[in-house]
Each structure stands twice: as C-alpha cells, then as structure tokens.
Design a protein around this motif. Structure first.
Motif, PDB file in Angstrom:
ATOM      1  N   LYS A 107       0.551  -1.022   0.047  1.00  0.00           N
ATOM      2  CA  LYS A 107      -0.261   0.032   0.197  1.00  0.00           C
ATOM      3  C   LYS A 107       0.401   1.652   0.046  1.00  0.00           C
ATOM      4  N   GLU A 108       2.344   1.316   0.352  1.00  0.00           N
ATOM      5  CA  GLU A 108       3.033   1.950   0.911  1.00  0.00           C
ATOM      6  C   GLU A 108       3.743   2.837  -0.966  1.00  0.00           C
ATOM      7  N   GLU A 109       3.749   1.694  -1.341  1.00  0.00           N
ATOM      8  CA  GLU A 109       4.769   2.006  -2.447  1.00  0.00           C
ATOM      9  C   GLU A 109       3.771   1.787  -3.479  1.00  0.00           C
ATOM     10  N   ILE A 110       2.012   1.591  -3.531  1.00  0.00           N
ATOM     11  CA  ILE A 110       0.811   2.543  -4.719  1.00  0.00           C
ATOM     12  C   ILE A 110       1.275   3.619  -4.486  1.00  0.00           C
ATOM     13  N   ASN A 111       0.895   4.396  -2.641  1.00  0.00           N
ATOM     14  CA  ASN A 111       0.982   5.840  -2.479  1.00  0.00           C
ATOM     15  C   ASN A 111       2.562   6.353  -2.984  1.00  0.00           C
ATOM     16  N   GLN A 112       2.738   5.686  -3.293  1.00  0.00           N
ATOM     17  CA  GLN A 112       4.695   6.932  -3.510  1.00  0.00           C
ATOM     18  C   GLN A 112       4.946   7.091  -4.437  1.00  0.00           C
ATOM     19  N   ARG A 113       4.124   5.941  -5.502  1.00  0.00           N
ATOM     20  CA  ARG A 113       3.939   5.721  -7.107  1.00  0.00           C
ATOM     21  C   ARG A 113       2.847   6.370  -7.370  1.00  0.00           C
ATOM     22  N   GLU A 114       1.991   7.479  -6.641  1.00  0.00           N
ATOM     23  CA  GLU A 114       0.860   8.273  -7.082  1.00  0.00           C
ATOM     24  C   GLU A 114      -0.070   7.457  -7.854  1.00  0.00           C
ATOM     25  N   LEU A 115      -0.081   5.725  -7.672  1.00  0.00           N
ATOM     26  CA  LEU A 115      -0.822   4.917  -8.748  1.00  0.00           C
ATOM     27  C   LEU A 115      -2.977   5.547  -8.547  1.00  0.00           C
ATOM     28  N   ASP A 158       6.427   7.869 -17.436  1.00  0.00           N
ATOM     29  CA  ASP A 158       7.161   7.961 -18.321  1.00  0.00           C
ATOM     30  C   ASP A 158       7.332   9.793 -17.688  1.00  0.00           C
ATOM     31  N   HIS A 159       7.996   9.596 -17.726  1.00  0.00           N
ATOM     32  CA  HIS A 159       8.727  11.463 -17.427  1.00  0.00           C
ATOM     33  C   HIS A 159       8.559  11.938 -16.133  1.00  0.00           C
ATOM     34  N   GLY A 160       8.052  11.086 -15.299  1.00  0.00           N
ATOM     35  CA  GLY A 160       7.237  11.328 -14.383  1.00  0.00           C
ATOM     36  C   GLY A 160       5.312  11.565 -14.180  1.00  0.00           C
ATOM     37  N   GLY A 161       5.259  10.703 -15.573  1.00  0.00           N
ATOM     38  CA  GLY A 161       3.910  10.652 -15.578  1.00  0.00           C
ATOM     39  C   GLY A 161       3.521   9.385 -15.750  1.00  0.00           C
ATOM     40  N   PHE A 162       2.011   8.622 -16.200  1.00  0.00           N
ATOM     41  CA  PHE A 162       1.964   7.158 -16.717  1.00  0.00           C
ATOM     42  C   PHE A 162       1.796   7.690 -17.873  1.00  0.00           C
ATOM     43  N   LEU A 163       2.232   6.594 -19.235  1.00  0.00           N
ATOM     44  CA  LEU A 163       1.861   6.330 -19.953  1.00  0.00           C
ATOM     45  C   LEU A 163       1.099   4.980 -19.862  1.00  0.00           C
ATOM     46  N   GLU A 164      -0.158   5.048 -20.243  1.00  0.00           N
ATOM     47  CA  GLU A 164      -0.867   3.449 -20.273  1.00  0.00           C
ATOM     48  C   GLU A 164      -0.924   3.044 -21.451  1.00  0.00           C
ATOM     49  N   LYS A 165      -0.775   1.736 -21.391  1.00  0.00           N
ATOM     50  CA  LYS A 165      -0.645   0.657 -22.880  1.00  0.00           C
ATOM     51  C   LYS A 165      -1.881  -0.153 -22.666  1.00  0.00           C
TER      52      LYS A 165
END
Length: 207
Positions: free
Chosen positions: A28-36, A86-93
């Motif tokens: 849960k901590e890693e999910i929050n850190q990655r801002e998923l 992707d450079h601080g953001g997310f690229l949806e695949k």
C-alpha cells in the motif's frame, strides 16, 4: 580460440540477462508513493510491478466496492490498467473494463481472480505476457461468468465463459484471433483453464 569462446559466452550471457523478466506485488505504501491511485476510477485492490526488455510497468486491479459489509464486498464495475512510468507521468499501455450484466439469476458482484492472474514471459521472447482472470457471481453465490484475457504485444485475446446448469445457457468461446497466439501461450492458458475447472468445480465448456 579461447578468447573467441569467452567473447561468445559473454555475448550469450548478456543476451540472456537482457531477456530476464521480474514481477512483484506492491505494498500500500508503494502504491501511494507511486501515486497509482491517480490513474484509477476505483479503489486499488492489488498492484503489481513487472519489468521486461521494453521497460518497467505497473499493473493495477481496481474494483468499485459498491457495497461493503463485514461478510462481503460487492462490486458492480472493475478495471485493470497497465501503465509505464513516463518522465514523471504515466503512459497507459492497455486497460480492461467490465461490469455486471443483466442475467437471470441476477449477477451481484464481479471481481478479479488475482490468484489465477500472472505476469510472466510465457513464450520466452523477453516480454511479459499478462494473463488476467476475473469472474462474476449470482445472488445465490454461484459463479456465473469467467473471463480469461491474455495480453500479447499489447493486444487482447479473450476466452469468455458462462456457467449454467442447463446446456442452452452455457457457453465457452475463444476470440477468433486466438489461434494466432504462440503455442506456448495457448498451452499455458489451456492448463490454467483446466486448473480452474478442477479447483473451482467449473464446467467451462459449451452446452
């Protein structure tokens, strides 16, 4: 001669290493850190990070948790989303969406069957081939639908099954493009299907 052999061995080792894939569940901590949580419409049920020759990916399983009680959490909608940082953001695949369907008996919940999902390189080409499994249950607690979706080169290949005691309302269908998958992937999914039959007492067949 020894130098040539050593060089060939080194090249082979490096090539083998470059094809190595890894996968692990996020806390849960890693999910929050990655801002998923920002990429999903619903609460994250589980998240997996995996890497292959093409990069590092995060796969989140989300369910809308429409009704929450001490005994059950019932979902009307689910999403699985795979992104690359992707450079601080997310690229949806890719993304998988589904929701309750209008059946009799009535479907009351839909959920990801994460114990049967996988993020492995199934054909040995150095790229992960995710397999996503989810199902739905009726108001009587019986499994109604099962879907097995394989992602190969970011393209979806699905098996759709409907469980029913009567022949005319039971079905088990593979997408028309199913046979274009590598044999190793098809064999893996066939074995997974048989495992579901045995462990969950499912028919998973046409009428």
């Amino acid at each position: 001669m020894k130098k040539i052999f050593s060089l060939l061995f080194l090249i082979h080792s490096l090539c083998g290493y470059s094809q190595k894939t890894e996968s692990f569940a996020l806390t849960k901590e890693e999910i929050n850190q990655r801002e998923l949580n920002e990429i999903s419409d619903f609460p994250i049920y589980k998240a997996i990070e995996f890497s292959d020759k093409s990069g590092v990916y995060d796969l989140v399983f989300t369910e809308n948790q429409k009704t929450i009680s001490k005994k059950d959490t019932l979902n009307t909608k689910i999403q699985a989303i795979c992104v690359m940082n992707d450079h601080g953001g997310f690229l949806e695949k890719w993304r998988i969406n589904d929701l309750l369907e209008d059946y009799i008996p009535k479907e009351t919940t839909i959920w990801f069957w994460t114990k049967y999902c996988s993020t492995k390189d199934l054909d040995g080409d150095g790229y992960v081939d995710p397999v996503i499994v989810y199902g739905s249950k009726t108001e009587y607690g019986e499994i109604r639908r099962v879907k097995i979706i394989t992602l190969y080169k970011n393209k979806k290949y699905a098996i759709r099954a409907v469980e029913c005691d009567l022949d005319h309302c039971r079905s088990f269908k593979k997408d028309q493009n199913w046979n274009t998958l590598p044999q190793k992937i098809k064999s893996y999914v066939d074995q997974l299907t048989e495992k579901l039959r045995k462990e969950q007492n499912l028919l998973l067949k046409d009428g």
